[in-house]
Every structure is written in C-alpha cells, then in structure tokens.
Scaffold this motif. Structure first.
Motif, short mmCIF file in Angstrom:
data_model
loop_
_atom_site.label_atom_id
_atom_site.label_comp_id
_atom_site.label_asym_id
_atom_site.label_seq_id
_atom_site.Cartn_x
_atom_site.Cartn_y
_atom_site.Cartn_z
N GLY A 198 5.12 -2.79 2.38
CA GLY A 198 4.58 -4.14 2.33
C GLY A 198 3.53 -4.33 3.41
O GLY A 198 3.74 -3.95 4.56
N VAL A 199 2.41 -4.92 3.03
CA VAL A 199 1.33 -5.19 3.98
C VAL A 199 1.34 -6.67 4.36
O VAL A 199 1.38 -7.01 5.53
N ALA A 200 1.31 -7.54 3.37
CA ALA A 200 1.31 -8.98 3.61
C ALA A 200 1.81 -9.67 2.36
O ALA A 200 1.47 -9.27 1.25
N VAL A 201 2.62 -10.70 2.56
CA VAL A 201 3.17 -11.46 1.44
C VAL A 201 3.03 -12.94 1.72
O VAL A 201 2.90 -13.35 2.88
N ARG B 3 0.83 -1.19 0.00
CA ARG B 3 0.00 0.00 0.00
C ARG B 3 0.87 1.24 0.00
O ARG B 3 2.02 1.20 0.43
N GLN B 4 0.26 2.31 -0.48
CA GLN B 4 1.01 3.55 -0.60
C GLN B 4 0.11 4.74 -0.39
O GLN B 4 -0.92 4.87 -1.06
N MET C 122 -4.06 3.55 -1.17
CA MET C 122 -4.15 2.70 -2.34
C MET C 122 -3.44 1.38 -2.06
O MET C 122 -2.33 1.38 -1.51
N TYR C 123 -4.08 0.28 -2.46
CA TYR C 123 -3.51 -1.04 -2.26
C TYR C 123 -3.15 -1.67 -3.61
O TYR C 123 -3.92 -1.57 -4.57
N LYS D 125 9.62 -6.24 0.96
CA LYS D 125 10.29 -5.13 0.28
C LYS D 125 9.73 -4.99 -1.12
O LYS D 125 9.84 -5.91 -1.94
N SER D 126 9.19 -3.85 -1.44
CA SER D 126 8.49 -3.68 -2.71
C SER D 126 9.40 -3.85 -3.91
O SER D 126 8.96 -4.31 -4.97
N TRP D 127 10.68 -3.51 -3.78
CA TRP D 127 11.58 -3.58 -4.92
C TRP D 127 11.91 -5.02 -5.34
O TRP D 127 12.54 -5.23 -6.38
N GLU D 128 11.51 -5.97 -4.52
CA GLU D 128 11.73 -7.37 -4.87
C GLU D 128 10.71 -7.88 -5.89
O GLU D 128 10.85 -8.97 -6.42
N TYR D 129 9.68 -7.11 -6.18
CA TYR D 129 8.56 -7.57 -7.00
C TYR D 129 8.60 -6.93 -8.38
O TYR D 129 8.80 -5.73 -8.52
N ALA D 130 8.38 -7.78 -9.39
CA ALA D 130 8.54 -7.34 -10.77
C ALA D 130 7.23 -6.86 -11.41
O ALA D 130 7.26 -6.01 -12.30
#
Length: 124
Positions: free
Chosen positions: A47-50, A38-39, A92-93, A107-112
C-alpha cells in the motif's frame, strides 16, 4: 462492471514529480475506500496511499511527505501526486477500490477491484 484505468506513469529524474490518475466506471467511488498500491517484480504488493469516503488519508512511511492521494467524487477519479521521486519508487502502480467499505486500509487484500497498472521509472 467496475473498471479502473490508470494513467500518468512514465519516466522522471530523481527529485522530480509525476501525477497518476485513475478513471473509474461502473461504480460510485464516493461510497468506498480507494487506494494506490505498488509492486516490484518478485515482491508483494504494498500500500502506498489510501483515502476513505470522507477524504481521510493514510500514507506509507516510505512515501510520507512526498506522495499525496486525492479523489474527485464528482468525476469518479483518483489521483496520486508523487514528488521528490527516488529510484526505489520505480515500480508498477495500481489503483484499487474497496468495493464494500468506506474504511481505508493499506492492506491490498482488502480491495476488490484493480486497474491494470501504470509503470513509473525514477532514474538516478
């Protein structure tokens, strides 16, 4: 082409519940870590949940005990059940897929790959 589309956002009173859904295409999500982020305006995406490919989850301290992430690999779907909503959950989610690895990181940067987002408003 990998596509992720979120739905389920909207308005809810504080203490209420919403469930976000993310439908994916062009990918096999069972191979990869998936997550919800979310941002808020002017702030970094958090990160909220992974969840990894084995179903093991990590949840941010800010939502622990209130939010639950789950996945349906057969349907290529990701979900976020949000209970006991607070006004600070109003942002926003986004749904995301790692695209390379099964290890689930907050970590958001891990996601493509990312969806376009769905907005949640929790009113006081």
């Amino acid at each position: 082409q990998v596509q992720l589309v979120e739905s389920g956002g909207g308005s809810v009173e504080s203490g209420g519940s919403l469930r976000l859904s993310c439908v994916t295409s062009g990918t096999t999500i069972s191979r990869y870590a998936m997550g919800w982020f979310r941002q808020a305006p002017g702030k970094q995406r958090e990160g909220v949940a992974v969840i990894n490919n084995a179903g093991i989850t990590k949840v941010a301290d800010s939502v622990k005990g209130r939010f639950t992430i789950s996945r349906d690999n057969d349907k290529n779907m990701l979900y976020l059940q949000m209970n006991k909503q607070k006004p600070e959950d109003t942002v926003m989610y986004y749904c995301a897929e790692d695209g390379e690895c099964w290890f689930a990181s907050l970590k958001s940067w891990e996601y493509a790959y990312w969806g376009q987002g769905t907005h949640v408003t929790a009113s006081s």
